[in-house]
Design a protein around this motif. Structure first.
Motif, PDB file in Angstrom:
ATOM      1  N   ILE A   1       0.840  -1.208   0.000  1.00 40.98           N
ATOM      2  CA  ILE A   1       0.000   0.000   0.000  1.00 40.98           C
ATOM      3  C   ILE A   1       0.870   1.250   0.000  1.00 40.98           C
ATOM      4  CG2 ILE A   1      -1.654   1.332   1.344  1.00 40.98           C
ATOM      5  CD1 ILE A   1      -2.840  -1.331   2.301  1.00 40.98           C
ATOM      6  N   ARG A   2       1.851   1.298   0.893  1.00 41.84           N
ATOM      7  CA  ARG A   2       2.705   2.493   0.974  1.00 41.84           C
ATOM      8  C   ARG A   2       3.480   2.707  -0.325  1.00 41.84           C
ATOM      9  NH1 ARG A   2       4.257   0.299   6.265  1.00 41.84           N
ATOM     10  NH2 ARG A   2       3.001   1.296   7.899  1.00 41.84           N
ATOM     11  N   HIS A   3       3.987   1.621  -0.881  1.00 43.43           N
ATOM     12  CA  HIS A   3       4.763   1.770  -2.111  1.00 43.43           C
ATOM     13  C   HIS A   3       3.884   2.262  -3.255  1.00 43.43           C
ATOM     14  CE1 HIS A   3       6.608   0.393  -5.934  1.00 43.43           C
ATOM     15  NE2 HIS A   3       7.676   0.911  -5.360  1.00 43.43           N
ATOM     16  N   ALA A   4       2.675   1.713  -3.398  1.00 45.66           N
ATOM     17  CA  ALA A   4       1.776   2.147  -4.470  1.00 45.66           C
ATOM     18  C   ALA A   4       1.414   3.621  -4.312  1.00 45.66           C
ATOM     19  CB  ALA A   4       0.518   1.283  -4.485  1.00 45.66           C
ATOM     20  N   LEU A   5       1.086   4.032  -3.089  1.00 51.17           N
ATOM     21  CA  LEU A   5       0.723   5.435  -2.859  1.00 51.17           C
ATOM     22  C   LEU A   5       1.891   6.375  -3.152  1.00 51.17           C
ATOM     23  CD1 LEU A   5      -1.287   5.111   0.489  1.00 51.17           C
ATOM     24  CD2 LEU A   5      -2.210   5.431  -1.816  1.00 51.17           C
ATOM     25  N   GLY A   6       3.097   5.918  -2.874  1.00 52.02           N
ATOM     26  CA  GLY A   6       4.256   6.766  -3.129  1.00 52.02           C
ATOM     27  C   GLY A   6       4.772   6.696  -4.551  1.00 52.02           C
ATOM     28  N   ALA A   7       4.547   5.573  -5.225  1.00 52.59           N
ATOM     29  CA  ALA A   7       5.110   5.386  -6.559  1.00 52.59           C
ATOM     30  C   ALA A   7       4.266   6.016  -7.652  1.00 52.59           C
ATOM     31  CB  ALA A   7       5.285   3.888  -6.845  1.00 52.59           C
ATOM     32  N   TRP A   8       2.955   5.865  -7.566  1.00 46.75           N
ATOM     33  CA  TRP A   8       2.091   6.379  -8.635  1.00 46.75           C
ATOM     34  C   TRP A   8       1.923   7.886  -8.483  1.00 46.75           C
ATOM     35  CZ3 TRP A   8      -1.687   1.827  -7.585  1.00 46.75           C
ATOM     36  CH2 TRP A   8      -1.297   0.714  -8.345  1.00 46.75           C
ATOM     37  N   PRO A   9       2.286   8.651  -9.490  1.00 46.72           N
ATOM     38  CA  PRO A   9       2.201  10.105  -9.388  1.00 46.72           C
ATOM     39  C   PRO A   9       0.777  10.642  -9.524  1.00 46.72           C
ATOM     40  CG  PRO A   9       3.027   9.469 -11.557  1.00 46.72           C
ATOM     41  CD  PRO A   9       2.925   8.208 -10.750  1.00 46.72           C
ATOM     42  N   GLN A  10      -0.125   9.852 -10.094  1.00 40.63           N
ATOM     43  CA  GLN A  10      -1.500  10.312 -10.275  1.00 40.63           C
ATOM     44  C   GLN A  10      -2.284  10.256  -8.957  1.00 40.63           C
ATOM     45  OE1 GLN A  10      -0.145   7.837 -12.087  1.00 40.63           O
ATOM     46  NE2 GLN A  10       0.066   8.650 -14.163  1.00 40.63           N
ATOM     47  N   GLN A  11      -3.361  10.989  -8.934  1.00 40.45           N
ATOM     48  CA  GLN A  11      -4.271  10.978  -7.795  1.00 40.45           C
ATOM     49  C   GLN A  11      -5.564  10.230  -8.111  1.00 40.45           C
ATOM     50  OE1 GLN A  11      -3.562  12.310  -4.661  1.00 40.45           O
ATOM     51  NE2 GLN A  11      -1.521  12.513  -5.545  1.00 40.45           N
ATOM     52  N   GLY A  12      -5.844  10.001  -9.364  1.00 37.10           N
ATOM     53  CA  GLY A  12      -7.126   9.467  -9.783  1.00 37.10           C
ATOM     54  C   GLY A  12      -7.236   7.959  -9.693  1.00 37.10           C
ATOM     55  N   TYR A  13      -7.101   7.421  -8.491  1.00 35.03           N
ATOM     56  CA  TYR A  13      -7.276   5.985  -8.318  1.00 35.03           C
ATOM     57  C   TYR A  13      -7.659   5.698  -6.868  1.00 35.03           C
ATOM     58  CZ  TYR A  13      -2.647   5.997  -6.105  1.00 35.03           C
ATOM     59  OH  TYR A  13      -1.586   6.249  -5.277  1.00 35.03           O
ATOM     60  N   ILE A  14      -8.238   4.518  -6.657  1.00 31.82           N
ATOM     61  CA  ILE A  14      -8.582   4.058  -5.309  1.00 31.82           C
ATOM     62  C   ILE A  14      -8.131   2.617  -5.163  1.00 31.82           C
ATOM     63  CG2 ILE A  14     -10.450   3.508  -3.703  1.00 31.82           C
ATOM     64  CD1 ILE A  14     -12.021   5.818  -4.785  1.00 31.82           C
ATOM     65  N   LEU A  15      -7.426   2.343  -4.081  1.00 28.25           N
ATOM     66  CA  LEU A  15      -7.011   0.980  -3.747  1.00 28.25           C
ATOM     67  C   LEU A  15      -8.114   0.324  -2.919  1.00 28.25           C
ATOM     68  CD1 LEU A  15      -3.319   1.616  -2.663  1.00 28.25           C
ATOM     69  CD2 LEU A  15      -4.001   0.205  -4.585  1.00 28.25           C
ATOM     70  N   TYR A  16      -8.672  -0.758  -3.419  1.00 34.73           N
ATOM     71  CA  TYR A  16      -9.657  -1.539  -2.675  1.00 34.73           C
ATOM     72  C   TYR A  16      -8.952  -2.771  -2.109  1.00 34.73           C
ATOM     73  CZ  TYR A  16     -13.559   1.216  -4.511  1.00 34.73           C
ATOM     74  OH  TYR A  16     -14.439   2.243  -4.814  1.00 34.73           O
ATOM     75  N   ILE A  17      -8.848  -2.830  -0.789  1.00 39.41           N
ATOM     76  CA  ILE A  17      -8.158  -3.923  -0.116  1.00 39.41           C
ATOM     77  C   ILE A  17      -9.202  -4.835   0.521  1.00 39.41           C
ATOM     78  CG2 ILE A  17      -6.329  -4.554   1.476  1.00 39.41           C
ATOM     79  CD1 ILE A  17      -5.441  -2.621  -0.727  1.00 39.41           C
ATOM     80  N   GLY A  18      -9.301  -6.066   0.028  1.00 38.12           N
ATOM     81  CA  GLY A  18     -10.285  -7.004   0.554  1.00 38.12           C
ATOM     82  C   GLY A  18      -9.728  -7.801   1.718  1.00 38.12           C
ATOM     83  N   CYS A  19     -10.368  -7.700   2.887  1.00 40.26           N
ATOM     84  CA  CYS A  19      -9.924  -8.408   4.089  1.00 40.26           C
ATOM     85  C   CYS A  19     -11.094  -9.186   4.695  1.00 40.26           C
ATOM     86  CB  CYS A  19      -9.379  -7.416   5.124  1.00 40.26           C
ATOM     87  SG  CYS A  19      -7.967  -6.424   4.560  1.00 40.26           S
ATOM     88  N   TYR A  20     -10.769  -9.980   5.717  1.00 42.46           N
ATOM     89  CA  TYR A  20     -11.776 -10.773   6.421  1.00 42.46           C
ATOM     90  C   TYR A  20     -11.789 -10.400   7.894  1.00 42.46           C
ATOM     91  CZ  TYR A  20     -11.798 -13.734   2.240  1.00 42.46           C
ATOM     92  OH  TYR A  20     -11.894 -14.198   0.956  1.00 42.46           O
ATOM     93  N   ALA A  21     -12.983 -10.457   8.493  1.00 47.43           N
ATOM     94  CA  ALA A  21     -13.111 -10.060   9.897  1.00 47.43           C
ATOM     95  C   ALA A  21     -12.291 -10.953  10.819  1.00 47.43           C
ATOM     96  CB  ALA A  21     -14.588 -10.098  10.306  1.00 47.43           C
TER      97      ALA A  21
ATOM     98  N   GLY B   1      -3.330   5.123   6.565  1.00 45.34           N
ATOM     99  CA  GLY B   1      -3.166   6.371   7.300  1.00 45.34           C
ATOM    100  C   GLY B   1      -4.233   7.401   7.009  1.00 45.34           C
ATOM    101  N   GLY B   2      -5.443   6.948   6.725  1.00 41.43           N
ATOM    102  CA  GLY B   2      -6.523   7.877   6.432  1.00 41.43           C
ATOM    103  C   GLY B   2      -6.522   8.425   5.030  1.00 41.43           C
ATOM    104  N   ASP B   3      -5.647   7.941   4.171  1.00 40.90           N
ATOM    105  CA  ASP B   3      -5.594   8.414   2.778  1.00 40.90           C
ATOM    106  C   ASP B   3      -6.892   8.035   2.065  1.00 40.90           C
ATOM    107  OD1 ASP B   3      -4.997   8.640  -0.076  1.00 40.90           O
ATOM    108  OD2 ASP B   3      -2.893   8.787   0.524  1.00 40.90           O
ATOM    109  N   PRO B   4      -7.580   9.004   1.446  1.00 39.85           N
ATOM    110  CA  PRO B   4      -8.853   8.704   0.771  1.00 39.85           C
ATOM    111  C   PRO B   4      -8.698   7.795  -0.439  1.00 39.85           C
ATOM    112  CG  PRO B   4      -8.145  10.955   0.298  1.00 39.85           C
ATOM    113  CD  PRO B   4      -7.238  10.433   1.366  1.00 39.85           C
ATOM    114  N   ARG B   5      -7.447   7.556  -0.889  1.00 37.42           N
ATOM    115  CA  ARG B   5      -7.222   6.680  -2.037  1.00 37.42           C
ATOM    116  C   ARG B   5      -7.179   5.200  -1.635  1.00 37.42           C
ATOM    117  NH1 ARG B   5      -1.777   9.119  -4.213  1.00 37.42           N
ATOM    118  NH2 ARG B   5      -1.503   9.230  -1.934  1.00 37.42           N
ATOM    119  N   VAL B   6      -7.390   4.907  -0.360  1.00 37.19           N
ATOM    120  CA  VAL B   6      -7.379   3.521   0.109  1.00 37.19           C
ATOM    121  C   VAL B   6      -8.702   3.228   0.804  1.00 37.19           C
ATOM    122  CG1 VAL B   6      -6.225   1.778   1.523  1.00 37.19           C
ATOM    123  CG2 VAL B   6      -4.884   3.615   0.460  1.00 37.19           C
TER     124      VAL B   6
END
Length: 466
Positions: free
Chosen positions: A84-104, A118-123
């Motif tokens: 997650i951190r690498h993707a947020l730092g590597a991609w220069p664009q803002q127009g994307y959202i990371l959807y992370i699928g997890c289980y309870a 960290g509260g980033d709206p792109r995640v």
């Protein structure tokens, strides 16, 4: 002494039968591979296999439409934060959202993913309603439902969807390449570049050899011939309209989304379905401004057991489930490529027979040295087949060395030759396990997410030369 002679005579007969069986299938496989080699050489000579390029300005350009990146995660607390951190730092664009699928019932992954966001709206961390693990496809369908709901809420659709795994190291220019390519295509696959793992030069290293040759030659041939491009499940993007089309087909059959929950290689199947639905598929090799290949980097299994488990899933999903679910294409060239994809079980059988032949030859050599066996010359036909096998093996070794050396350097190229027996042993073990798993599935056993556990992340290894 008579008993010894009987055993030796039986071994000699067994040797001839194994030689004929193995030689026949090796020659047939060699002809198949040589056809791909010839097509690749012809494509290269005609300039149709040239790598594309993307400038630094193009790589930073805003996306035409927002992208959704889907990542299914189960017990990935050791790597998901780095991804997650690498993707947020590597991609220069803002127009994307990371959807992370997890289980309870996987709080470790949830905690790591939310801390990295960290509260980033792109995640957006999406919690599956069912206890995990279900299947990867089921988790992806949950993410698909979440993004569809987001689209309804805000009244805007995503332009394309990207698939990645929780251990992937993305390339900064990746989204820009998708954005440009999907203007004229419905699905795009970028190369996958395995990163050598410290302490596992042989097991993890053999992925470097296989992916390099496949993604520098085999997939290039498929793209040039306009054939179906299997999706690797990472580094691939689907146009929004195409994914909707596949989802409608799936849901008409009471499925929960575009991804087949009952299939262990839903990504491979999705790639081929694009062409069957009339879409255009592309496999792209693109270099950035620094000459680096735009590819997804990832660490593959480092232990023999983990590698066998992973390849068992691939063989079961592609060869056995693929045959059941997808059948065969009407066009001869498409059927040929699908047959190449599904030859894993047969390859495992032939390789196992080859090593049995090696053991038999060793025993007969001992009998010959002991004076209880006299070798009878082989028939001319068998001798000819064996000579072809020898030449074909030398050619394959040369190919493996050349492709690996071009990507990872001369040292790894030489190691690629020594890793061939390792790859063969893994293939044999995975083929046997896949067959056993398929037989169990015929008895009603539902597939489960027999996923690879990841402890290493490509970000720990730096950016290797492409």
């Amino acid at each position: 002494m008579e008993a010894v002679n009987t055993v030796v005579a039986w071994l000699a007969t067994f040797e001839r039968e194994l030689l004929l069986f193995c030689a026949f299938w090796f020659v047939l496989g060699a002809l198949d591979d040589l056809l791909v080699d010839g097509l690749w050489i012809a494509i290269k000579l005609r300039g149709k296999a040239r790598e594309g390029s993307i400038t630094a300005l193009q790589a930073r350009a805003p996306l035409r439409a927002e992208a959704a990146i889907l990542i299914a995660a189960w017990h990935e607390e050791q790597v998901i934060a780095h991804t997650i951190r690498h993707a947020l730092g590597a991609w220069p664009q803002q127009g994307y959202i990371l959807y992370i699928g997890c289980y309870a019932n996987d709080p470790g992954t949830i905690t790591a993913a939310m801390a990295a966001a960290g509260g980033d709206p792109r995640v957006r961390v999406v919690i599956h309603a069912s206890a995990g693990p279900t299947t990867k496809a089921d988790c992806l369908n949950r993410l698909y439902a979440a993004l569809c709901l987001d689209e309804q809420r805000r009244g805007a659709r995503f332009g394309f969807l990207v698939l990645h795994d929780s251990e992937d190291m993305v390339h900064p220019a990746e989204l820009a390449v998708y954005d440009r390519a999907l203007a004229t295509a419905d699905y795009v696959q970028l190369p996958v570049r395995p990163e050598p793992v410290r302490g596992s030069r042989w097991v993890s290293g053999h992925y470097c050899d296989e992916f390099t040759e496949s993604h520098a030659k085999g997939m290039v041939v498929r793209d040039a011939l306009g054939l179906g491009i299997p999706a690797a499940g990472v580094g691939c993007a689907f146009g929004r309209g195409m994914l909707d089309r596949i989802a409608r087909v799936r849901m008409a059959a009471d499925a929960q989304g575009p991804f087949a929950c009952e299939c262990l290689t839903e990504d491979y199947e999705m790639g081929l379905l694009v062409q069957r639905e009339g879409g255009r598929s592309r496999f792209l090799r693109v270099r950035d401004a620094d000459g680096e290949l735009v590819a997804t980097r990832a660490c593959f299994p480092a232990s023999l057991q983990a590698s066998v488990r992973q390849k068992t899933r691939w063989i079961l999903g592609i060869a056995f489930q693929g045959w059941d679910r997808l059948g065969w294409d009407a066009r001869l060239r498409d059927a040929w490529m699908v047959l190449r994809d599904r030859r894993g079980p047969l390859s495992a059988l032939v390789l196992a027979c080859s090593y049995a032949l090696l053991l038999t030859e060793t025993l007969l050599a001992g009998a010959w040295l002991g004076g209880v066996y006299t070798r009878v010359p082989f028939p001319p036909l068998l001798e000819g087949l064996l000579l072809v096998c020898l030449w074909a093996f030398a050619w394959r070794v040369a190919n493996r060395f050349a492709f690996t050396a071009s990507e990872y350097g001369l040292g790894e190229g030489l190691c690629a030759i020594a890793r061939i027996p390792v790859a063969n042993v893994i293939a044999i073990m995975a083929g046997r396990r896949a067959l056993a798993a398929y037989v169990r599935s015929l008895q009603g056993t539902m597939p489960t997410w027999d996923k690879t556990q990841h402890a290493e992340h490509a970000a720990h290894h730096g950016r290797a030369r492409a």
